[in-house]
Design a protein around this motif. Structure first.
Motif, mmCIF file in Angstrom:
data_model
loop_
_atom_site.group_PDB
_atom_site.id
_atom_site.type_symbol
_atom_site.label_atom_id
_atom_site.label_comp_id
_atom_site.label_asym_id
_atom_site.label_seq_id
_atom_site.Cartn_x
_atom_site.Cartn_y
_atom_site.Cartn_z
ATOM 1 N N GLY A 120 0.378 -0.938 -0.118
ATOM 2 C CA GLY A 120 -0.191 0.707 -0.121
ATOM 3 C C GLY A 120 0.768 1.357 -0.050
ATOM 4 N N SER A 123 2.128 2.272 -3.354
ATOM 5 C CA SER A 123 1.231 2.395 -4.339
ATOM 6 C C SER A 123 1.370 3.963 -4.331
ATOM 7 N N LEU A 124 1.422 4.203 -3.583
ATOM 8 C CA LEU A 124 0.878 6.217 -3.490
ATOM 9 C C LEU A 124 1.682 6.706 -4.210
ATOM 10 N N PHE A 168 -5.770 9.197 3.243
ATOM 11 C CA PHE A 168 -4.966 7.714 2.242
ATOM 12 C C PHE A 168 -5.780 6.960 2.084
ATOM 13 N N PHE A 169 -6.856 6.706 3.413
ATOM 14 C CA PHE A 169 -7.558 5.508 3.437
ATOM 15 C C PHE A 169 -8.884 5.919 2.935
ATOM 16 N N ASP A 218 -7.632 3.986 -3.314
ATOM 17 C CA ASP A 218 -7.262 4.303 -1.975
ATOM 18 C C ASP A 218 -7.201 3.824 -0.857
ATOM 19 N N LEU A 219 -6.552 3.350 -0.178
ATOM 20 C CA LEU A 219 -5.348 2.209 0.528
ATOM 21 C C LEU A 219 -6.862 1.597 1.580
ATOM 22 N N THR A 220 -8.054 2.194 1.472
ATOM 23 C CA THR A 220 -8.269 0.714 2.206
ATOM 24 C C THR A 220 -9.359 -0.211 1.086
ATOM 25 N N ALA A 222 -7.196 -0.804 -1.747
ATOM 26 C CA ALA A 222 -6.730 -1.722 -1.303
ATOM 27 C C ALA A 222 -5.925 -2.983 -0.133
ATOM 28 N N HIS A 226 -6.407 -7.377 -1.177
ATOM 29 C CA HIS A 226 -4.785 -7.566 -0.790
ATOM 30 C C HIS A 226 -5.558 -9.902 -0.818
#
Length: 412
Positions: A120, A123-124, A168-169, A218-220, A222, A226
């Motif tokens: 994660g 990937s930013l 980010f999330f 966003d990271l949530t 992702a 996963h």
């Protein structure tokens, strides 16, 4: 004269509270006193009848954090926890009780749960991230600059990391402010911190459900996708880990750097064209007053010796980064010898070293730079010696940084 410490931790009395190292105006003095009495590994009190070893030597900390075979991150190996000595509602719970995420796992499980975090962060988009951070900082400064006064902790340093990391999330402002209230209680390890931990989990469950129905970039999303994640609880706990770690440590880093630049003549001169700048101040904080002064915890898997102390299986060990970074074996006061020295332990070391060093530094640097650039003639509104720290056994974050500055001239 050093005291013999071959007795069991539970048999020792009159120990120094760990909070003495974070609440004292001169934490290094407390660390020195402990080392003079016990050596680089000293017994300390976490709360009534709950003791742990405080590891203060740079070499000794590296021994612990790089050796999963002897020292585990899993609190299920903590004797006082498994025997019920630590109360279920203890304020230590949010930082020292078992959780199903990478930080509290070893070996293959740790690597599996660490994978989504590493992926994660990788990937930013750093350019997009920098724009988001800068926009967040500018928005906050715009909201206070006309006032001519502010608290650079509550109005700024404590807000920037949370809005950024929560962003980010894919979380909004209202959710971010709810998270902030909960995090403040958790890190203090005070009464009620357990209830706030449950509130955090409630908030994150709602975020996950919303992103499952409407996936976004966003990271949530992702984390939800996963393959390493086996269930919603692991996902929730991994999100909690990233936001908690990112919020508290970066808040402290920003606040301590602003304090340094406003109070230390070497850095305050930068505001008037001096030679030491923001990057110097950021590094100084990592060395002298790291964001996580005392990191909980490792748990001994066998009886062993460490730094002259007799560690028993099931004992808890706290990593005193604030002491280890001042270990004369790795750090001196000679600026010529310190050029390029990156051996500090502010990010820890070994398998559990912080994976977010680049994003963390980006957030802290942009936040400090924006505040000093936008707030003209900024000065501390109280004597430097009156700055107090937020109560916590783990961190040394200024409770408040009240400042005065010149508001911008109104435009017509």
């Amino acid at each position: 004269m050093r005291t013999s410490h071959r007795r069991r931790l539970s048999d020792m009395t009159g120990l120094t509270p760990l909070t003495a190292t974070t609440s004292n105006a001169d934490p290094q003095a407390v660390y020195r006193e402990l080392q003079e009495q016990w050596g680089v590994v000293a017994p300390v009190e976490l709360e009534a009848d709950v003791h742990a070893w405080l590891v203060m030597g740079h070499h000794e900390i590296c021994q612990v954090v790089r050796n999963e075979q002897l020292f585990s991150r899993d609190p299920n190996n903590w004797r006082l926890f498994t025997e019920g000595v630590v109360a279920p509602d203890s304020g230590l719970g949010p930082m020292m009780f078992p959780r199903d995420h990478a930080s509290y796992a070893d070996g293959d499980k740790h690597r599996r749960l660490r994978g989504p975090i590493d992926d994660g962060l990788e990937s930013l988009d750093e350019h997009r991230m920098a724009r988001f951070i800068r926009a967040t900082c500018n928005e906050l400064i715009t909201g206070i600059e006309h006032l001519g006064r502010a608290d650079l902790v509550s109005d700024y340093a404590a807000v920037v990391p949370l809005l950024t990391v929560a962003g980010f999330f894919g979380m909004g402002r209202e959710q971010s402010h709810e998270l902030r209230a909960a995090f403040t209680a958790i890190v203090s390890s005070a009464e009620g911190s357990q209830a706030e931990a449950y509130n955090l989990e409630r908030i994150l469950t709602g975020v996950m459900n919303a992103h499952r129905q409407t996936p976004t970039d966003d990271l949530t999303t992702a984390f939800l996708r996963h393959p390493n994640m086996r269930n919603d609880f692991e996902i929730q706990q991994s999100i909690l880990l990233m936001i908690t770690a990112g919020y508290e440590t970066t808040t402290t880093w920003i606040a301590q750097t602003l304090r340094l630049m406003l109070t230390d003549p070497r850095f305050a001169g930068r505001l008037r064209g001096g030679r030491l700048g923001i990057d110097d101040a950021l590094d100084e904080v990592l060395w002298r007053d790291p964001p996580m002064a005392n990191l909980p915890a490792r748990f001994a898997l066998v009886d062993c010796e460490l730094g002259g102390a007799h560690i028993q299986r099931g004992d808890a060990l706290i990593m005193a980064f604030g002491a280890a970074n001042n270990d004369a074996r790795v750090h001196t006061d000679d600026p010529w010898l310190e050029v390029g020295n990156r051996s500090h332990l502010a990010w820890s070391a070994g398998p559990h070293a912080c994976p977010a060093q680049r994003p963390g530094r980006m957030i802290a640097r942009i936040a400090v730079d924006t505040a000093l650039h936008r707030l003209h003639d900024v000065t501390l509104a109280i004597p430097a010696e009156e700055i107090t720290m937020v109560p916590s056994p783990w961190t040394r974050c200024p409770a408040s940084l009240p400042v005065h500055f010149t508001p911008p001239t109104p435009t017509h």
